[in-house]
Design an enzyme around this catalytic site. Structure first.
Site, PDB file in Angstrom:
ATOM      1  N   GLU A 106       0.827  -1.197   0.000  1.00  0.00           N
ATOM      2  CA  GLU A 106       0.000   0.000   0.000  1.00  0.00           C
ATOM      3  C   GLU A 106       0.867   1.255   0.000  1.00  0.00           C
ATOM      4  OE1 GLU A 106      -2.687  -2.656   3.003  1.00  0.00           O
ATOM      5  OE2 GLU A 106      -2.169  -0.648   3.620  1.00  0.00           O
ATOM      6  N   CYS A 126       3.414   8.319   1.106  1.00  0.00           N
ATOM      7  CA  CYS A 126       3.960   7.383   2.088  1.00  0.00           C
ATOM      8  C   CYS A 126       4.128   6.029   1.384  1.00  0.00           C
ATOM      9  CB  CYS A 126       2.979   7.298   3.259  1.00  0.00           C
ATOM     10  SG  CYS A 126       3.511   6.186   4.549  1.00  0.00           S
ATOM     11  N   CYS A 133       6.403  -6.924   7.844  1.00  0.00           N
ATOM     12  CA  CYS A 133       7.536  -6.336   8.551  1.00  0.00           C
ATOM     13  C   CYS A 133       8.026  -7.332   9.592  1.00  0.00           C
ATOM     14  CB  CYS A 133       7.104  -5.039   9.238  1.00  0.00           C
ATOM     15  SG  CYS A 133       8.463  -4.163  10.047  1.00  0.00           S
ATOM     16  N   CYS A 137       7.000  -4.564  16.315  1.00  0.00           N
ATOM     17  CA  CYS A 137       6.653  -3.568  17.330  1.00  0.00           C
ATOM     18  C   CYS A 137       5.238  -3.910  17.793  1.00  0.00           C
ATOM     19  CB  CYS A 137       6.709  -2.159  16.738  1.00  0.00           C
ATOM     20  SG  CYS A 137       8.340  -1.743  16.103  1.00  0.00           S
ATOM     21  N   CYS A 140       2.002  -1.966  16.508  1.00  0.00           N
ATOM     22  CA  CYS A 140       1.823  -1.712  15.073  1.00  0.00           C
ATOM     23  C   CYS A 140       1.179  -2.908  14.381  1.00  0.00           C
ATOM     24  CB  CYS A 140       3.177  -1.400  14.434  1.00  0.00           C
ATOM     25  SG  CYS A 140       3.084  -1.131  12.655  1.00  0.00           S
ATOM     26  N   CYS A 358      -1.004   5.852  10.210  1.00  0.00           N
ATOM     27  CA  CYS A 358       0.205   5.198  10.714  1.00  0.00           C
ATOM     28  C   CYS A 358      -0.163   3.929  11.468  1.00  0.00           C
ATOM     29  CB  CYS A 358       0.941   6.104  11.690  1.00  0.00           C
ATOM     30  SG  CYS A 358       1.398   7.684  11.027  1.00  0.00           S
TER      31      CYS A 358
HETATM   32  N1  SAH Z   1       9.576   0.650  10.195  1.00  0.00           N
HETATM   33  C1  SAH Z   1       9.750   2.059  10.034  1.00  0.00           C
HETATM   34  C2  SAH Z   1       8.838   2.636   8.976  1.00  0.00           C
HETATM   35  C3  SAH Z   1       7.359   2.601   9.338  1.00  0.00           C
HETATM   36  S1  SAH Z   1       6.883   4.176   9.825  1.00  0.00           S
HETATM   37  C4  SAH Z   1       9.578   2.756  11.359  1.00  0.00           C
HETATM   38  O1  SAH Z   1       9.095   2.144  12.303  1.00  0.00           O
HETATM   39  O2  SAH Z   1       9.980   3.900  11.486  1.00  0.00           O
HETATM   40  C5  SAH Z   1       5.412   3.896  10.673  1.00  0.00           C
HETATM   41  C6  SAH Z   1       5.301   4.796  11.883  1.00  0.00           C
HETATM   42  O3  SAH Z   1       4.002   4.619  12.457  1.00  0.00           O
HETATM   43  C7  SAH Z   1       6.312   4.443  12.962  1.00  0.00           C
HETATM   44  O4  SAH Z   1       6.799   5.619  13.530  1.00  0.00           O
HETATM   45  C8  SAH Z   1       5.465   3.705  13.992  1.00  0.00           C
HETATM   46  O5  SAH Z   1       6.008   3.836  15.268  1.00  0.00           O
HETATM   47  C9  SAH Z   1       4.118   4.388  13.841  1.00  0.00           C
HETATM   48  N2  SAH Z   1       2.942   3.607  14.249  1.00  0.00           N
HETATM   49  C10 SAH Z   1       2.754   2.292  14.186  1.00  0.00           C
HETATM   50  N3  SAH Z   1       1.532   1.965  14.621  1.00  0.00           N
HETATM   51  C11 SAH Z   1       0.908   3.121  14.966  1.00  0.00           C
HETATM   52  C12 SAH Z   1      -0.391   3.454  15.461  1.00  0.00           C
HETATM   53  N4  SAH Z   1      -1.322   2.523  15.672  1.00  0.00           N
HETATM   54  N5  SAH Z   1      -0.666   4.745  15.669  1.00  0.00           N
HETATM   55  C13 SAH Z   1       0.235   5.712  15.418  1.00  0.00           C
HETATM   56  N6  SAH Z   1       1.464   5.458  14.926  1.00  0.00           N
HETATM   57  C14 SAH Z   1       1.795   4.182  14.711  1.00  0.00           C
END
Ligand code: SAH
Length: 388
Positions: A106, A126, A133, A137, A140, A358
């Site tokens: 996406e 984006c 992945c 985390c 996420c 995000c």
């Molecule tokens: N793997 C890389 C690129 C992905 S960026 C990274 O982690 O930086 C995606 C961003 O969204 C990251 O900063 C992550 O911490 C954030 N994220 C993940 N799940 C989220 C959520 N439910 N709400 C807000 N931000 C979130």
């Protein structure tokens, strides 16, 4: 084996043909070396596939038919299959791509219009770097999928090209101005392909974006972060999300491999172009990392680092119990940092209604379709800079 040969090997498909969109200009030139006049011809081919959007070798102009016939025998030109385009009520559009092996990825286009009157609108794309992945985390949703595979350099850069083509018909004259590697995947975990795709995104002979407007976001794979900063002058964003080692370990398993201390030490000494700051993304989760003590520790962590903090209030979803802090909590947290001289913004939530926000990327197309009728969530940015 040289770097260029390695690049060509990575671009080779099972049938032996080379995906020429997975090559940067030096590698394409190297690959065409035996055809004569490789330098000007490769540039011509590179320009036409990336700037004219040529999808078939026979459409390439100013290169002889015999050369094109050889290229067609040895190479392919990747095009992503766009199987759905989901516009959100707030102007965000999510693009779903189906890959030849059945996976899907996406990209999310986020227009940011007339924030300041007279300022040119920004169109941020984006982009995904992997299918799924591996970082896991806990907060996420993309992490739930695990890693399916790396995207090729072609698949990464094609997202930018093909969304631009969509805009050319949909909103003629509008250009993607910013690219953020913040979609599915950990970009630095797919380092070699990421770098090739960035070269194409930045090249004046290809997608021609300014390095000032391209950002790579990472959980903090320290050696790769240092390598990227040495190789390319793009912006770097680090997903920090916590203020102590123990706290970060509970939500970001990568902390066991690279401690926060190591990560912050690396950030302090990254070879950044002058004036550039590292963006620290901080997903705020109620009762977990949103206290005044966290704000104080975050402030301390930023000392000696050319930093900007971007607070991301957690995007709630049915699969997690995690709650978004109140707007007031976010504001107080931001205020704490700003009043102590730290540049700190709050990210606007966009595209919630199409699961494009995000941490929401990676759900199946079907589950996405079910979510479309949900109501949109749009909040305005509360960007404050020190002293404002
Ligand atoms: N793997 C890389 C690129 C992905 S960026 C990274 O982690 O930086 C995606 C961003 O969204 C990251 O900063 C992550 O911490 C954030 N994220 C993940 N799940 C989220 C959520 N439910 N709400 C807000 N931000 C979130």
């Amino acid at each position: 084996m040289s770097d260029l040969d390695r690049q060509i090997r990575r671009a080779r498909q099972q049938d032996g043909r080379v995906d020429i969109k997975a090559l940067d200009l030096p590698a394409l030139t190297h690959w065409m070396a035996d055809l004569g006049k490789a330098e000007p011809r490769a540039r011509e081919v590179y320009r036409q596939i990336w700037q004219r959007g040529v999808t078939d070798f026979s459409q390439i102009e100013k290169v002889t038919k015999t050369v094109l016939a050889t290229l067609a025998e040895r190479g392919v030109i990747t095009v992503l299959e766009n199987f759905a385009t989901l516009p959100s009520d707030d102007g965000t559009t999510k693009f779903l791509w189906r890959l030849p092996d059945g996976g899907h990825i996406e990209s999310v286009l986020i227009p940011d219009e007339d924030r300041t009157a007279g300022r040119t609108a920004r169109y941020t794309l984006c982009v995904s770097s992997q299918v799924g992945c591996a970082m896991r985390c806990t907060f996420c949703l993309t992490g739930d999928m695990g890693l399916k595979r790396n995207l090729t350099a072609a698949e990464i850069a094609c997202q930018v090209q093909q969304v631009q083509q969509h805009m050319d018909t949909d909103t003629p004259g509008k250009r993607i101005t910013n690219v953020v590697m913040m979609g599915m995947g950990e970009p630095l975990h797919n380092f070699d392909n990421l770098v090739v795709s960035l070269r194409t995104i930045l090249s004046q002979d290809a997608l021609n974006l300014s390095h000032r407007r391209v950002t790579v976001s990472t959980v903090g794979l320290v050696p790769k972060l240092q390598e990227l900063a040495r190789l390319l002058p793009v912006n770097i964003a680090v997903s920090l999300n916590a203020t102590t080692e123990a706290q970060r370990r509970t939500v970001m398993p990568i902390t066991r491999r690279y401690s926060m201390q190591k990560l912050m030490d690396a950030c302090r000494t990254l070879p950044l172009p002058s004036g550039k700051r590292i963006i620290f993304e901080y997903v705020m989760m109620a009762g977990f990392n949103d206290t005044n003590e966290d704000a104080a520790r975050l402030h301390d962590l930023m000392q000696g680092v050319p930093a900007k903090v971007n607070l991301i209030p957690y995007n709630e979803n049915p699969e997690r119990e995690i709650r978004r802090p109140s707007d007031e909590r976010v504001r107080t947290f931001q205020q704490y940092l700003v009043s102590r001289g730290i540049h700190c913004t709050v990210r606007i939530t966009r595209g919630i209604d199409v699961s494009a926000a995000c941490g929401q990327l990676g759900k199946s197309a079907e589950s996405m379709a079910r979510r479309i009728p949900q109501q949109a969530a749009t909040t305005r940015s509360v960007g404050l800079s020190p002293r404002s």
